[in-house]
Design a protein around this motif. Structure first.
Motif, PDB file in Angstrom:
ATOM      1  N   LYS A   1      35.426   5.115   2.332  1.00 48.37           N
ATOM      2  CA  LYS A   1      35.362   4.443   3.630  1.00 48.37           C
ATOM      3  C   LYS A   1      36.389   4.989   4.614  1.00 48.37           C
TER       4      LYS A   1
ATOM      5  N   ASN B   1      26.734   7.657   0.045  1.00 43.19           N
ATOM      6  CA  ASN B   1      26.166   6.596   0.867  1.00 43.19           C
ATOM      7  C   ASN B   1      24.689   6.886   1.127  1.00 43.19           C
ATOM      8  N   ALA B   2      23.980   5.905   1.631  1.00 41.35           N
ATOM      9  CA  ALA B   2      22.605   6.073   2.112  1.00 41.35           C
ATOM     10  C   ALA B   2      22.552   5.378   3.461  1.00 41.35           C
TER      11      ALA B   2
ATOM     12  N   SER C   1      20.556   0.799  -2.981  1.00 39.26           N
ATOM     13  CA  SER C   1      19.872   0.455  -1.737  1.00 39.26           C
ATOM     14  C   SER C   1      18.375   0.407  -2.020  1.00 39.26           C
TER      15      SER C   1
ATOM     16  N   ILE D   1      24.445  -1.985  13.138  1.00 32.57           N
ATOM     17  CA  ILE D   1      24.843  -2.794  11.986  1.00 32.57           C
ATOM     18  C   ILE D   1      23.668  -2.898  11.023  1.00 32.57           C
ATOM     19  N   TYR D   2      23.868  -2.386   9.818  1.00 34.40           N
ATOM     20  CA  TYR D   2      22.876  -2.498   8.738  1.00 34.40           C
ATOM     21  C   TYR D   2      23.626  -2.311   7.427  1.00 34.40           C
ATOM     22  N   PRO D   3      23.052  -2.760   6.319  1.00 30.94           N
ATOM     23  CA  PRO D   3      23.765  -2.628   5.039  1.00 30.94           C
ATOM     24  C   PRO D   3      23.954  -1.162   4.657  1.00 30.94           C
ATOM     25  N   GLN D   4      25.114  -0.881   4.075  1.00 31.71           N
ATOM     26  CA  GLN D   4      25.420   0.471   3.582  1.00 31.71           C
ATOM     27  C   GLN D   4      26.023   0.363   2.183  1.00 31.71           C
ATOM     28  N   ALA D   5      25.625   1.284   1.305  1.00 30.43           N
ATOM     29  CA  ALA D   5      26.130   1.291  -0.068  1.00 30.43           C
ATOM     30  C   ALA D   5      27.653   1.267  -0.098  1.00 30.43           C
ATOM     31  N   ILE D   6      28.302   2.111   0.705  1.00 34.35           N
ATOM     32  CA  ILE D   6      29.762   2.207   0.604  1.00 34.35           C
ATOM     33  C   ILE D   6      30.457   0.912   1.033  1.00 34.35           C
ATOM     34  N   ASN D   7      29.790   0.077   1.831  1.00 37.63           N
ATOM     35  CA  ASN D   7      30.386  -1.208   2.225  1.00 37.63           C
ATOM     36  C   ASN D   7      30.150  -2.304   1.195  1.00 37.63           C
TER      37      ASN D   7
END
Lengths: 358, 358
Positions: A183, A204-205, B253, B289-295
Motif C-alpha cells: 500500500k 492487486n486487481a 476478488s 472508490i471500489y474494493p481492492q485486494a490490497i485494501n
C-alpha cells in the motif's frame, strides 16, 4: 504495387510492435516513415535491414504517404488523421477516437473485412479487449447466432503503455526486494493516466480501466459493448462487461459467458472455433490444456479454451479467451487491416473528403 | 462458561490466522491446543500472553477438547474429526471433506446461523470464494430473491497454502531480478498441488483451481455452485463459476453477475448491502472508490462495489466483491461459527454419534 507507410506513435509499446508486424506481413512496403512527438526525434529503429530515424509528426508529415498507422492516443489521431486523409493517405487508427463514427469502418479482418469497401479515408482498429472476444465469438455467431455476452476481463498493464509496465515492475521490486508494504509503493499511472487517483497494481486487481462514464460503467467496458454491436452489425446483441487490470505485463485473458440464439452442441462449438482463421483451440481439461497469458505473448493468434455448457441454461456457454493485447489486440490487427485493404484494392485516397473531421 | 479449544493444522496459512482470530474473538477460551503433523512438533506460538508448543495430531488428541477447528486438508479431517466428535468435541471443519454431507451444517454465520441447531458434532466452513459471495448476495436474496449467479473469480495464491505464496514470490524475483523468461521459472504447486502439471503464476492468470471434474468444471467451481445452494437452502438458484488464480498473495476478488427474482432498485441494493453485518459498501465511481485486494488484506469484512444494473436485462446486476481469503474466507468464519455455537448454547457433545463417519 507497393506502399509508402507511416507509423504515428512509432516509439510507443504498440508502435514498436507495428514495426515488427510490418516485417512479418506480406504487405508490400516501399518506404516506412516513423513519426512521434518532438522529444523522440532522432531515435532510430531497424525495419528489415534499414535504419530509420524518427521524425516529428506535423500537418505536413503525410505527403506521399499511402497508409498511415496511428497509435499515439486519441488526441493525436484527432489532430493529425484528417491531414493524413487530406494528403491522400488511408488512415488505420488504433485509438478510440473515430471508432463510433458512422463514416469509419471498425474492423477485425477475419470478422468484417467486407465493411472496408466504403471507407472514407479512416478505418478504426477496435479496442484490444474487444478484438480477441470477436475472434472467439464470430465462429459461434455465424453458426448459432448470439443473444448475449457477459464478460469479465483480466487485462495486462501494457494496455496502458510502456510506462505502466515500468511502474508495475518497479512496484513489484519494491515489495519483493525492499519489503515495502504494497500500500506504500508509489503509483502515478494506473488505473488510468487521465484520472485523479492512482493505485498500486502489484499484488492487486483494479476494477477500473479508463475513466468512468455516467452509467457507472467505465469507457473500457462501454467500448466492449458498443464495438461488439458495430463489428457484428447487430444492435440487438446484449453485452455487459466488467474490465479489470491485473499484475500481468502482456496478454489479456477474458472469462466470457454467452447465450446463443440456437442451442449449440459443445463439440461443434469447439470445432467451429478450431476452424476459424486466427483462432486456436486449446481445450483439454484431462491434460490441463487451456489458454494462458504467458503462452500467448508474442503470438498473433487468439487462444480459446475452458469451453463448457452453463450448468443450468441450455443456450449458455462459458469460455476462457487469451491473446497478446499488443499484437492481435493492436499492432497485428492494424497491419492486417492494411493487408486486407491491399488485397481488396482499397488503398486509395477517399473520393469524399471528410472535411468536417478537421 | 469457557472452552478448551484445539486447532488442527495450527502451523498452516489458515491455522496461523485462526490463532490471531481467536485472540480477536469474544469466545471465552480456557485453553488452546495447537495440533499439526509430526514434523512441526516443538514449534511454539504465542496466544494472548501464553507460549504454546505444537503437538502431533493423534486419535487421542481430543480428550477434554470442547471445540476443534480443523484446517489441515481434507484427508486429516476425514481421519481425525470423527475421533474429536467421539471425544465429545464440536468440530468446525475448514476443508471441503464434509461440506456436502447432509448431517453437516455448512455455515456463514451472518447468513444461516440458524442451521447450527441440529448439528451432530461436525460443522463445515464453506470454501473461501463461496463465503465472500454469500456475504455480498444474502442481503439481496433476502429482499428481492435470487434467480441466478454467474461469477468469475480473481483468486489469491494463499488459498493454495504457504508454499504457493513462497513459489509465487520466488518466480517473480527470478523474472524481475535475474531476467529469467517467465516460461522458464520453476513451478511445483500451482495450479493444483494434486494435479500432474504445474505452471508459473508470475505474470499469468491460471483458469484452474483444484482438479477438473467430469463435467469440465473444476472442483473449485462446483464448490461455488453446490455450497451456494446448501447455504441459501435453495436448490433452484442457478450458479455457474469460472475460478481463476492471479498473481495476488492474499484477498480474493470476484466479478459477480446476478439476476434477482424481483426487479431491484440499484440504490436500494446498495443500502441493503451497506446494512448487512460484516459487509461494507465501497462504491463511488466519481471518487474512484471500489474494493481492492490490497485494501482488504487483514480485514475480516467483505467489501462490495461497482454495483450497477446490467445494460439490457432489467433484473440483472453486476458487482465486484473482495475479501481476505484467509480471514472471512477461512479462519475468521470458522471462529465466528464457534462464537455462534457459544451464543446459541450449542457447544455440546452430539447426542447422535455419527459412527459411520469413522
Amino acid at each position: 504495387m507497393s506502399y509508402n507507410v507511416a507509423i504515428v506513435g512509432a516509439t510507443g509499446a504498440v508502435g514498436q510492435q507495428m514495426i515488427k508486424m510490418l516485417e512479418k506481413s506480406s504487405l508490400p512496403v516501399k518506404t516506412l516513415k516513423l513519426l512521434a512527438s518532438k522529444r523522440s526525434v532522432g531515435k532510430t529503429f531497424l525495419f528489415k535491414d534499414q535504419t530509420i530515424a524518427v521524425e516529428e509528426t506535423t500537418e505536413n508529415s503525410f505527403d506521399g504517404v499511402d497508409i498511415a498507422l496511428f497509435s499515439a492516443g486519441g488526441k493525436t489521431s484527432e489532430k493529425f488523421a484528417p491531414y493524413a486523409v487530406k494528403a491522400g493517405a488511408v488512415v488505420i487508427d488504433n485509438t478510440s477516437h473515430y471508432r463510433q463514427n458512422p463514416n469509419v469502418p471498425l474492423i477485425v479482418p477475419e470478422v468484417n473485412a467486407h465493411a472496408l469497401k466504403n471507407h472514407k479515408g479512416i478505418i478504426a482498429c477496435p479496442n484490444c479487449s474487444t478484438i480477441q472476444m470477436m475472434m472467439a465469438l464470430e465462429p459461434i455467431r455465424q453458426e448459432w447466432g448470439l443473444e448475449r455476452i457477459i464478460v469479465s476481463t483480466y487485462q495486462a498493464v501494457s494496455g496502458a503503455g510502456a510506462k505502466a509496465i515500468e511502474e508495475t515492475q518497479k512496484q513489484l521490486k519494491q515489495v519483493l526486494n525492499e519489503e515495502t508494504p504494497v500500500k506504500e509503493v508509489g503509483a502515478t499511472i494506473l488505473p488510468s493516466g487521465g484520472d485523479k487517483k492512482h493505485y498500486p497494481i502489484a499484488f492487486n486487481a483494479l476494477p477500473q480501466i479508463d475513466l468512468f462514464t455516467d452509467n457507472d460503467y467505465t469507457y473500457e467496458e462501454m467500448k466492449m459493448t458498443k464495438e461488439t454491436k458495430k463489428i457484428m452489425e447487430d444492435e440487438t446483441i446484449k453485452v455487459s462487461a466488467t474490465c479489470v487490470r491485473i499484475p500481468v505485463l502482456t496478454a489479456h485473458s477474458e472469462s466470457v459467458y454467452i447465450e446463443t440464439k440456437e442451442i449449440a452442441d459443445i463439440n461443434a462449438v469447439k470445432q467451429a472455433i478450431s476452424d476459424f482463421p486466427g483462432t486456436i483451440l486449446e481445450d483439454d481439461p484431462s491434460e490441463q490444456i487451456y489458454p494462458q497469458a504467458i503462452n500467448a505473448v508474442g503470438k498473433t493468434e487468439t487462444f480459446v479454451g475452458r469451453i463448457r455448457k452453463d450448468l443450468d441454461v441450455d443456450n449458455g456457454i462459458h469460455m476462457w479467451v487469451v491473446s497478446d493485447n499488443l499484437l492481435k489486440g493492436a499492432a497485428w490487427n492494424s497491419v492486417q487491416i492494411a493487408e486486407s485493404l491491399h488485397q481488396q484494392g482499397l488503398v486509395h485516397a477517399t473520393k469524399e473528403l471528410l472535411f468536417e473531421l478537421i
